[in-house]
Design an enzyme around this catalytic site. Sequence first.
Site, PDB file in Angstrom:
ATOM      1  N   ALA A 131       0.805  -1.219   0.000  1.00 19.25           N
ATOM      2  CA  ALA A 131       0.000   0.000   0.000  1.00 19.25           C
ATOM      3  C   ALA A 131       0.838   1.269   0.000  1.00 19.25           C
ATOM      4  CB  ALA A 131      -0.928   0.007   1.215  1.00 19.25           C
ATOM      5  N   ASN A 197      -0.500  -4.358   8.501  1.00 25.49           N
ATOM      6  CA  ASN A 197       0.510  -5.199   7.863  1.00 25.49           C
ATOM      7  C   ASN A 197       1.586  -4.352   7.193  1.00 25.49           C
ATOM      8  OD1 ASN A 197       1.264  -7.944   6.611  1.00 25.49           O
ATOM      9  ND2 ASN A 197       0.919  -6.705   4.793  1.00 25.49           N
ATOM     10  N   HIS A 227      -1.643   6.854   4.337  1.00 24.84           N
ATOM     11  CA  HIS A 227      -0.378   6.495   4.973  1.00 24.84           C
ATOM     12  C   HIS A 227       0.531   7.711   4.970  1.00 24.84           C
ATOM     13  CE1 HIS A 227      -1.186   2.163   5.127  1.00 24.84           C
ATOM     14  NE2 HIS A 227      -1.838   2.374   3.992  1.00 24.84           N
TER      15      HIS A 227
END
Length: 274
Positions: A131, A197, A227
Site C-alpha cells: 500500500a 501489515n 499512509h
Amino acid sequence: MSASRPRRRLRLCFVGWGAIASRVGELLAERQPAGVEIVAVAVRDPEIGRPSMPTGARLITRPNELAGLDIDMVIEVAGRPAVAIWGEAALRHAASFVVSSVSAFTDESMLGLLLAVADEAGSRIVVPSGALGDLGALAAASVLPIDEVRHTIVKPPLAWQGTRAAEMIDLDRLARRTEFFAGTARQAADAFPQNANVAVISALSGIGLDRTRVVLVADPAAVRNIHEVSAIGAFGKLDLRLENEALKTNPKSSEMTALSLVRLIENAVAPLVR
C-alpha cells in the site's frame, strides 16, 4: 555479433485467490506482459467456485505440489498463516517467494528459518511495497544512520471493523478523527495484521520493527486509506503521504497493494525496470 539471450519468462504461483490476487490477475489479463504466466494457484478448498481464476491455472492444496511445476515466483496473498505453511516449499521450488502478509515477520523465529532456507536454496524472499507504493527513498536513506521513522495509518471506521479497534473505540458512532493505537511496528502489525501489515514494510525499509513508531487512526471524514511516513537521519528529512483507494471487494486493503504486485511482476520480465 553476440548471441541473443533467451526471452525472459515468469511462471507464477499465487498462494490464495482472494480480493488482492483476483485484482492482480484481472490487471495482468488486461495488460498481458510478455512471458508472464499464472500456472498454479494454491487454495485451501479446491471445491469452492472461483470464476476469476486464470484459464489453465492448476489448483494445488499442499506445499509439496510445488515440486515439478517449474515455478519462478510464488506470490503469497492469503494472510499471515500462509507464510509459515508455504514459505519453505516456495523457497525450495522457486527463485523468489513474494510475501504480501509481512506481519508474519513479527515472528523472528519464523523469519530466521525462512532466511536460512533461502540462503541454502539460493532463492530470495521479496517484500513488495504494498500500500506504500514505493519506499526506495527510505531504503536508500538507511545506508546511513536514521534517527527516527514514524508511520501513521488513517482509515475510515468501516475499514477497522472486525479488528481490535472495535473493542477500543465505538466505530459506529465515531464523530471525529480518533487515534486509538501508538506503538512499534512489531506491536501494530501483530495486533492488526490486516490493517497494519504495511507497517512492517516501512520498518524493514528503514530502522526495523522495534524502532519504527506506528500510530493508527480511525477518521469518519476519511474517504481513502491514508499512509503518512516521516523519517529523519543523516540523509536529511523524508515526508511521504499516500491516499489510497480501497479495494472495492475489501475495504481493509488498498488498490495500491494490488498495483504494487503488478509492477513487481512486470519489472521481473521488462527490458526497462522502473
